[in-house]
Design a protein around this motif. Structure first.
Motif, PDB file in Angstrom:
ATOM      1  N   GLU A 135       0.598  -1.249   0.060  1.00 43.92           N
ATOM      2  CA  GLU A 135      -0.007  -0.043   0.144  1.00 43.92           C
ATOM      3  C   GLU A 135       0.830   1.215   0.400  1.00 43.92           C
ATOM      4  N   VAL A 136       1.587   1.066   0.192  1.00 46.52           N
ATOM      5  CA  VAL A 136       2.596   2.675   0.199  1.00 46.52           C
ATOM      6  C   VAL A 136       3.426   3.189  -0.992  1.00 46.52           C
ATOM      7  N   PHE A 137       2.865   2.370  -1.717  1.00 46.88           N
ATOM      8  CA  PHE A 137       3.146   2.741  -3.344  1.00 46.88           C
ATOM      9  C   PHE A 137       1.635   2.963  -3.766  1.00 46.88           C
ATOM     10  N   GLY A 138       0.775   3.234  -3.029  1.00 50.20           N
ATOM     11  CA  GLY A 138      -0.401   4.004  -3.651  1.00 50.20           C
ATOM     12  C   GLY A 138      -1.193   3.034  -4.810  1.00 50.20           C
ATOM     13  N   ASP A 139      -1.463   3.624  -5.678  1.00 47.97           N
ATOM     14  CA  ASP A 139      -2.304   2.690  -6.361  1.00 47.97           C
ATOM     15  C   ASP A 139      -2.104   2.763  -7.754  1.00 47.97           C
ATOM     16  N   LEU A 140      -2.826   1.405  -8.188  1.00 47.29           N
ATOM     17  CA  LEU A 140      -2.452   1.579 -10.407  1.00 47.29           C
ATOM     18  C   LEU A 140      -3.809   1.588 -10.423  1.00 47.29           C
ATOM     19  N   PRO A 141      -3.887   1.662 -12.503  1.00 45.28           N
ATOM     20  CA  PRO A 141      -5.090   1.548 -13.445  1.00 45.28           C
ATOM     21  C   PRO A 141      -5.746   0.146 -12.808  1.00 45.28           C
ATOM     22  N   PRO A 155       1.568   6.724  -0.866  1.00 45.81           N
ATOM     23  CA  PRO A 155       0.853   6.525   0.168  1.00 45.81           C
ATOM     24  C   PRO A 155      -0.763   7.087  -0.240  1.00 45.81           C
ATOM     25  N   SER A 156      -1.748   6.692  -0.070  1.00 44.50           N
ATOM     26  CA  SER A 156      -3.412   6.938  -0.641  1.00 44.50           C
ATOM     27  C   SER A 156      -3.761   6.992   0.631  1.00 44.50           C
ATOM     28  N   SER A 157      -4.064   6.280   2.134  1.00 42.38           N
ATOM     29  CA  SER A 157      -4.515   7.183   3.522  1.00 42.38           C
ATOM     30  C   SER A 157      -3.149   6.874   4.621  1.00 42.38           C
ATOM     31  N   SER A 162       1.934   6.182   7.116  1.00 44.17           N
ATOM     32  CA  SER A 162       2.896   5.776   8.281  1.00 44.17           C
ATOM     33  C   SER A 162       3.197   4.418   7.622  1.00 44.17           C
ATOM     34  N   LYS A 163       3.184   3.560   7.197  1.00 48.32           N
ATOM     35  CA  LYS A 163       4.483   2.528   7.232  1.00 48.32           C
ATOM     36  C   LYS A 163       5.632   2.566   5.790  1.00 48.32           C
ATOM     37  N   ALA A 164       4.422   3.495   5.044  1.00 50.60           N
ATOM     38  CA  ALA A 164       6.189   4.740   4.026  1.00 50.60           C
ATOM     39  C   ALA A 164       7.142   5.055   5.023  1.00 50.60           C
ATOM     40  N   ALA A 165       7.131   5.665   5.994  1.00 51.71           N
ATOM     41  CA  ALA A 165       7.535   6.576   6.534  1.00 51.71           C
ATOM     42  C   ALA A 165       8.757   5.192   7.175  1.00 51.71           C
ATOM     43  N   SER A 166       7.678   4.931   7.951  1.00 52.63           N
ATOM     44  CA  SER A 166       8.919   3.450   8.627  1.00 52.63           C
ATOM     45  C   SER A 166      10.066   2.789   7.861  1.00 52.63           C
ATOM     46  N   ASP A 167       9.327   2.515   6.166  1.00 55.04           N
ATOM     47  CA  ASP A 167      10.745   1.995   5.514  1.00 55.04           C
ATOM     48  C   ASP A 167      11.953   3.057   4.910  1.00 55.04           C
ATOM     49  N   GLY A 292     -10.496   8.065  -0.014  1.00 62.75           N
ATOM     50  CA  GLY A 292      -8.961   7.218  -0.710  1.00 62.75           C
ATOM     51  C   GLY A 292      -9.037   6.014  -0.840  1.00 62.75           C
ATOM     52  N   HIS A 293      -9.557   5.390  -1.011  1.00 69.16           N
ATOM     53  CA  HIS A 293      -9.973   3.720  -1.483  1.00 69.16           C
ATOM     54  C   HIS A 293      -9.478   3.510  -3.033  1.00 69.16           C
TER      55      HIS A 293
END
Length: 355
Positions: A135-141, A155-157, A162-167, A292-293
């Motif tokens: 989910e850190v990558f956002g989303d795809l078509p 990231p969208s949510s 928070s996971k992106a930040a930890s990475d 933000g789904h």
């Protein structure tokens, strides 16, 4: 080999602990403060083994973590402790920042101090494995693209942020302080002992109780599904054989729309536990989409397949059938959670279970 698993009483963490503890040559130290989703009953099969130990400690407590690292002479840290439910992160983002960001920061500081004190041979083999999400990558078509290890973060949510930040903190501790880290990002997990607010167990248990099966929007959002036991095997390979500083994407090559997942559960239950007066799909209810789904997640696991020789052993069909069998046969585990922790509160209500 002494392995510290953070969040070892959670869904994925408990699967990792069960896998590791089956090898008597490994000693597993499970650090889990036992929040709402932590359940030591998920570890009943190994709880009395001499090579397994649970310590009720908060990962934000660097001093306590450092003591454990030293006392247990830890060789590998597998960091899974995290707040992980997107709907909860929308309602209460602060808890996600505290656990996922501050907790990881605190854990990194303890690991760094411990690692610096090790003799040369132990220092060379020590690993800090940070487990994250696609989910850190956002989303795809809907119709093209996959996440690779080089996909930019978007990231969208609050959860994925928070996971992106930890990475990023984990990578920074490697680049700045040379801490030997490896990272992995996984797709949606499913399987036994999955907390009953998540999509697949929620749909199974709602169906058995003749409740609505809520689906966000039109159910068109796509996720790649990975059986938790396949994921646990992958995590051990990354922790022990992954290249320092590298990340590995772990996916099941099993993309399904949320509606397809719910329909598949209904079809299997129609065969295994038929309901009177119609099929389970009659219970499907479409509800307003959440903010933000993300549209679609799809992981390319080629790197871990080629470099570490990992392959998913479960197909989605075989894994889902086995998972449903487990829930049908293990009310002792989910019944109390369903009733005491969520009876009449939010399960099946605001937390509608879409992934």
């Amino acid at each position: 080999m002494n392995i510290l698993v953070t969040g070892g009483a959670g869904f994925i963490g408990s699967a990792v602990c069960r896998l590791l503890a089956m090898d008597e040559k490994k000693r597993v130290i499970n650090v889990d403060k036992l929040t709402y989703a932590g359940n030591l009953e998920s570890l009943n099969s190994i709880s009395k083994k001499a090579n397994y130990l649970h310590r009720k400690v908060d990962i934000c407590d660097s001093a306590a973590i450092l003591d454990i690292l030293r006392q247990e002479e830890i060789d590998i840290v597998m960091h899974l402790a995290a707040e992980s439910h997107v709907d909860r992160s929308i309602d209460s983002p602060g808890a996600f920042v505290e656990t996922n960001v501050v907790g990881t920061f605190s854990l990194l500081n303890a690991a760094l101090e411990y690692w610096r004190s090790l003799p040369a041979a132990k220092k060379k083999t020590f690993r800090f494995h940070h487990i994250s999400t696609d989910e850190v990558f956002g989303d795809l078509p809907f119709d093209e693209g996959v996440f690779t290890e080089d996909t930019p973060y978007a990231p969208s949510s609050p959860y994925s942020a928070s996971k992106a930040a930890s990475d990023h903190f984990v990578r920074a501790w490697h680049e700045t302080y040379d801490l030997p880290v490896v990272l992995s990002n996984c797709s949606n997990n499913y399987g036994p002992f999955h907390f009953p607010e998540k999509l697949i167990p929620l749909v199974i248990l709602n169906a058995l109780e003749e409740k609505q099966l809520p689906v966000y929007g039109a159910g068109a959002n796509v996720r790649d599904w990975l059986h938790v036991e396949d994921h646990a095997r992958a995590l051990y390979l990354v922790a022990t054989q992954g290249k320092v500083g590298e990340s590995y994407n772990v996916g099941g090559r099993a993309e399904r729309t949320n509606l397809q997942v719910v329909q598949s559960i209904c079809d299997i239950l129609d065969r295994k536990r038929p309901r009177s007066g119609g099929g389970y799909q009659d219970l499907i209810t479409f509800v307003d989409d959440r903010p933000g789904h993300d549209r679609r997640y799809a992981i390319d696991p080629t790197k871990i397949e080629n470099e570490l020789g990992w392959r998913a052993q479960y197909t989605f069909e075989s894994g889902l059938a086995d998972t449903i069998d487990w829930y049908l046969n293990n009310e002792w585990w989910w019944g109390e959670i369903r009733q005491q922790k969520y009876g009449g509160e939010r399960l099946g209500g605001n937390y509608k279970g879409a992934a």
